[in-house]
Every structure is written in C-alpha cells, then in structure tokens.
Design an enzyme around this catalytic site. Structure first.
Site, PDB file in Angstrom:
ATOM      1  N   LYS A 133      16.360  23.556  86.560  1.00 59.54           N
ATOM      2  CA  LYS A 133      15.134  24.267  87.047  1.00 59.54           C
ATOM      3  C   LYS A 133      14.616  23.090  88.106  1.00 59.54           C
ATOM      4  O   LYS A 133      14.671  21.978  87.979  1.00 59.54           O
ATOM      5  CB  LYS A 133      14.062  24.290  85.775  1.00 59.54           C
ATOM      6  CG  LYS A 133      12.778  24.827  86.007  1.00 59.54           C
ATOM      7  CD  LYS A 133      11.999  25.091  84.749  1.00 59.54           C
ATOM      8  CE  LYS A 133      10.578  25.604  84.823  1.00 59.54           C
ATOM      9  NZ  LYS A 133      10.029  25.940  83.620  1.00 59.54           N
TER      10      LYS A 133
ATOM     11  N   SER B  17       8.475  30.482  82.629  1.00 58.04           N
ATOM     12  CA  SER B  17       8.469  30.120  84.113  1.00 58.04           C
ATOM     13  C   SER B  17       9.794  29.399  84.543  1.00 58.04           C
ATOM     14  O   SER B  17      10.075  29.475  85.709  1.00 58.04           O
ATOM     15  CB  SER B  17       7.650  28.822  84.215  1.00 58.04           C
ATOM     16  OG  SER B  17       7.985  27.642  83.254  1.00 58.04           O
TER      17      SER B  17
ATOM     18  N   SER C 162       8.504  28.942  77.919  1.00 57.92           N
ATOM     19  CA  SER C 162       9.257  29.377  79.254  1.00 57.92           C
ATOM     20  C   SER C 162      10.746  28.997  79.375  1.00 57.92           C
ATOM     21  O   SER C 162      11.383  29.453  80.350  1.00 57.92           O
ATOM     22  CB  SER C 162       8.389  28.144  80.417  1.00 57.92           C
ATOM     23  OG  SER C 162       7.175  28.735  80.870  1.00 57.92           O
TER      24      SER C 162
HETATM   25  N1  GLN Z   1       3.516  31.309  80.327  1.00 56.27           N
HETATM   26  C1  GLN Z   1       2.879  30.238  79.650  1.00 56.27           C
HETATM   27  C2  GLN Z   1       2.075  29.562  80.635  1.00 56.27           C
HETATM   28  O1  GLN Z   1       1.800  30.140  81.908  1.00 56.27           O
HETATM   29  C3  GLN Z   1       4.125  29.130  79.238  1.00 56.27           C
HETATM   30  C4  GLN Z   1       4.647  28.231  80.328  1.00 56.27           C
HETATM   31  C5  GLN Z   1       5.500  27.631  80.248  1.00 56.27           C
HETATM   32  O2  GLN Z   1       6.050  27.350  78.941  1.00 56.27           O
HETATM   33  N2  GLN Z   1       5.893  26.548  80.840  1.00 56.27           N
HETATM   34  O3  GLN Z   1       1.640  28.514  80.654  1.00 56.27           O
END
Ligand code: GLN
Length: 466
Positions: free
Chosen positions: A62, A137, A161
């Site tokens: 990532k 994400s 995410s």
């Molecule tokens: N979708 C969640 C957010 O937008 C979790 C994101 C994540 O786990 N990095 O914060």
C-alpha cells in the site's frame, strides 16, 4: 510460468524452495502482471527485485508504507514526489523473509475512505465488475490480489480498511491485534487504531505473511509482537469451538449478504462448532465514536504537512501563513479536509469533553462488550461489510452512507482486537465477506478456524485472464 497465477504464495514459495522455479523468475512473472494492471491498482511498479528474487513471492505494498527511494504518497497529492529516506519495518521484515517489493498500490488519501474513490490519483476498479468499487482504503492492494496482478499484498486497517476491501474483492484480509506489527514507516492516519496486515488469496498465505510481519520493533514503542510464532493453519474441523454471531439482524444489512452469512453459520455447525447469538450493545455506537476519535487523531497527525518538510508546496504565496494555507488547500482532497475540520472541532476547548471524551467512554464500553463476549464464546462472527461492492460514485455524495460501510469492522478496531475476513460466497455474482474476530493475540486460533471454514466453503476467486 503462467501456472504461478493460480498458485497461492505458499505454493510458490514451496516451488522456489524445491528449485523448480527461481525467485528471479517468480519476480519477473509478477512484475509483468503488475505492469499489465488495468484497474488503477498500482501507483508504481518495481523495475527489478532489488538484486534478484527472494525465497517468497514479491509483495504489493500500500502506498502509505515508506520504501526508501520509492515514491510514497499515501494516495495524496500533498506527498506527490516524496521519496522516503528509509523503509517501513513491516516492509523490511517481509524483505528479510524473502519477499521483495513488487509495487506500490493505490489507496484512499491517507487511508480515509471505504471505496478508494478518495485517492488523489484516481479510483481503483473492482475486478469482479469494473463499474464497482474495490472497497477501501486498501483498495489497490485488494484489487491487485483478486485480479492476479499481485500474489499477495499488505495494507493497513484503522476501522476496516483491510477487511472491507478484502470482502468486496473476494479475498482474505487480516487485521492483527493492535501492536502486533510495527508501524514504523507507515504514514499515520489515526495512531491509536492503525494496524498493518496481509491481504491474500487464502488463509494459509495470511498466516505465512503474518509470521514475517509481526514482532516488537525498537523503532515503534507501541509494538509488542505476538507471544508465539504464528503457526500455519491446519484445522479441518471446528469441534468444541463456540462462535458468537452478531449483527445479522442489524438495520442496513443487505438481506442477500445476511443470507450468505447464515449459510456460513450452518457450515460452522456442520464442522462441529456451536453458534449462539450474542449482543454487543455498545458496538452499534462504534461508527459514531470512531468518527470522532479517528478524525481527532488525524487532525493532529496531518498538521505536519506544511509545505516545508515534505512533498508539495504552493507556488502562490505572500507570507508564511498563506504558504501553509494554500499548500494544504491545494494538496488535500475533500474528505481529508472534512476530517481535519471535524477533528479540530472535536478537540477544541469547550467541546473536547462533549465529543472526544464521550467517544473515548464509548470506546471503553465496546472493549467491555468484547471482554464479556469472550467469556462465553471463542470467536465473534459477523458479516464483514453490510453490502457487496457498490457502484462507483454511488456513495460519494453521501459521506455518512460511506461511513456505514465499516459498521461491522470498526468495533474490533476500537477494541484493538484481531479479525479476519474470508470470502464465504456470492450474492448477485459478487463476493460476500465473513468476519471472524477473537481476543487480543488470538491470531493463530482465528486463522485455524478460518482455515477449516475456508476449506468447507471452497470459494473460487475471480476468474483471471492468463
Ligand atoms: N473507512 C474508514 C475510514 O474512512 C476506515 C479506514 C481505514 O481503516 N483506514 O476512516
């Protein structure tokens, strides 16, 4: 070489060990696949395997993991052109185990999002249906593994995410216990929640990767590692194991997803496990607490992007203050700005106790919910995501609808406990993820149970083109 496409990372490693194929050949094969990516999953692909292939297949990383000399932007224009001078410990651990960096994968900007549409570098498409999102994400990592442009990948999970994109793409995603894996060199979003973990084709690969990733790191004082070496999973039965099911009656859960998850509960019983319904009364306030705590921490972490130390600086400024303001206005996307404003507000004097303090109390209640649950059951199981992959643009105009994507994953993040998502079937031709969670440091047990279930389900991945 094309047979590599259908082999798990563990099978490829076995063939490298047996001398049937060299690490260089494996690296070259996957580099070719990554270069052929048509989903927007990669932001950068490696030229070579840093001095040849290793004993493990290469890994897609990532974008928010710092890799020395390699563009690392966390999906943000504000970090465009930033070349770290060091490599994240998690990536170094993988390299030391024999997995070289294959490429950097697209993601929501600073890991804020559930669809990968918040990336400063364009969206990622879901390989099951290119009109749909891969989740976020860690959407690039999930899409690359599902589409066969990476043998395996790492991502980060702050509220879901890793698990949610794994669910939407039909692969395995594991969020380890908070502190199991070093976060040194991971570009921070919300420091009391962020964890690194694997996105893989199957549960065995997740265990193999976790074994390399975990460990205490003197550079990260919040890291502790796992108490024992991660075992490769072997269970085929679930006899004597108690599963507490949560969430199947929740409002907002798609009935098709619920149906596939119910069938999975039946399979648990067929394999000898017991299933009881449990209540986690505070977990339904998880999203509300998370969207105070995570933005609060993010607003502090993102204050370092000032146009002086890293990446982008505006060309148009009169004095220091306007330089800061314009740099941040140009560099950050809409969702990141929204979070900075929410977080700054929640931390401001006069509101701190009402918002941040309250959210921390809810967090403690959620920790207590899980503690009580694990006195009665070995695992908590839930759907990973309330829906299957949704259409591009479907939720971009409604941030609150987007936030609910993490309804089932956020409670474990707030509690700091581990959870895996495994594919458990299809609804409308799209993958459904099943989440298995356990107490802190129970990764090996979770993965063993997930392995037995995975074998019984026999999920076939997306049909990839050779
Ligand atoms: N979708 C969640 C957010 O937008 C979790 C994101 C994540 O786990 N990095 O914060």
């Amino acid at each position: 070489m094309s047979e590599l496409l259908n082999q798990t990372a563990a099978q490829q490693a076995e063939r490298i060990r047996a001398g049937e194929v060299s690490g260089e050949e494996v690296f070259g094969f996957w580099r070719g696949r990554a270069q052929g990516d048509e989903l927007g999953a990669y932001l950068w692909v490696a030229e070579d395997g840093n001095g040849g292939g290793g004993e493990l297949p290469p890994v897609a990383v990532k974008d928010l993991f710092c890799v020395e000399g390699v563009p690392s932007s966390a999906g943000s224009r504000i970090l465009e052109g930033y070349l770290p001078v060091y490599t994240a410990t998690s990536v170094r651990n993988l390299q030391a185990a024999g997995a070289n960096v294959l490429g950097k994968t697209n993601q929501d900007e600073f890991a804020m999002g559930s669809s990968n549409e918040n990336s400063g570098f364009g969206p990622v498409r879901n390989p099951w249906d290119r009109e749909r999102v891969p989740g976020g994400s860690s959407g690039g990592s999930a899409a690359a593994v599902a589409a066969g442009t990476a043998p395996w990948a790492i991502g980060t999970d702050t509220g879901g995410s890793i698990r949610q994109p794994a669910s939407l793409c039909g692969i395995v995603g594991l969020k380890p216990t908070y502190g199991a894996v070093s976060r040194y060199g991971m570009i921070a979003f919300a420091s009391s929640l962020d964890q690194c973990g694997p996105l893989t084709r199957d549960v065995t690969d997740a265990a193999l990767m976790l074994r390399a990733l975990e460990g205490h790191d003197p550079c990260d004082s919040t890291s502790i590692g796992l108490p024992d070496e991660v075992e490769l999973p072997s269970a085929e039965r679930l006899d004597g194991l108690r599963f507490g099911s949560w969430g199947l009656e929740e409002e907002g859960l798609d009935s098709g997803v619920a149906e596939v998850c119910r069938r999975t509960l039946d399979r648990i019983e067929e394999l000898g496990g017991t299933v009881t319904e449990i209540d986690l009364p505070s977990a339904r306030h998880g999203i509300s607490a998370y969207y105070v705590i995570a933005p609060a921490e993010a607003s502090a972490n993102l204050s370092r992007y000032d146009g002086v130390r890293y990446g982008h600086r505006t060309e148009d400024f009169d004095d220091l203050l306007s330089m800061y303001e314009r740099t941040r206005d140009e560099g950050f996307g809409a969702e990141v700005k929204r979070r900075i404003m929410i977080g700054t507000y929640a931390l401001s004097s006069g509101y701190y106790e009402a918002y941040y303090g309250k959210a921390q109390q809810v967090r403690t209640r959620i920790v207590e919910d899980f503690r009580a649950a694990y006195e009665q059951v070995d695992f908590v199981v839930t759907p990973t995501s309330p829906t299957v992959a949704f259409k591009l643009d479907e939720r971009t105009a409604d941030p609150l609808a987007m936030y609910l994507s993490d309804y089932f994953t956020v409670p474990m993040s707030l509690a700091g406990t581990p959870a895996v998502s495994i594919p458990c079937g299809l609804f409308d031709g799209l993958p459904v993820g099943f989440q298995i969670a356990g107490p802190a440091f129970s990764e090996s047990r979770i993965l063993d149970a997930a392995h037995a279930l995975e074998k019984a389900i026999g999920f076939e991945g997306v049909p990839v083109k050779a």
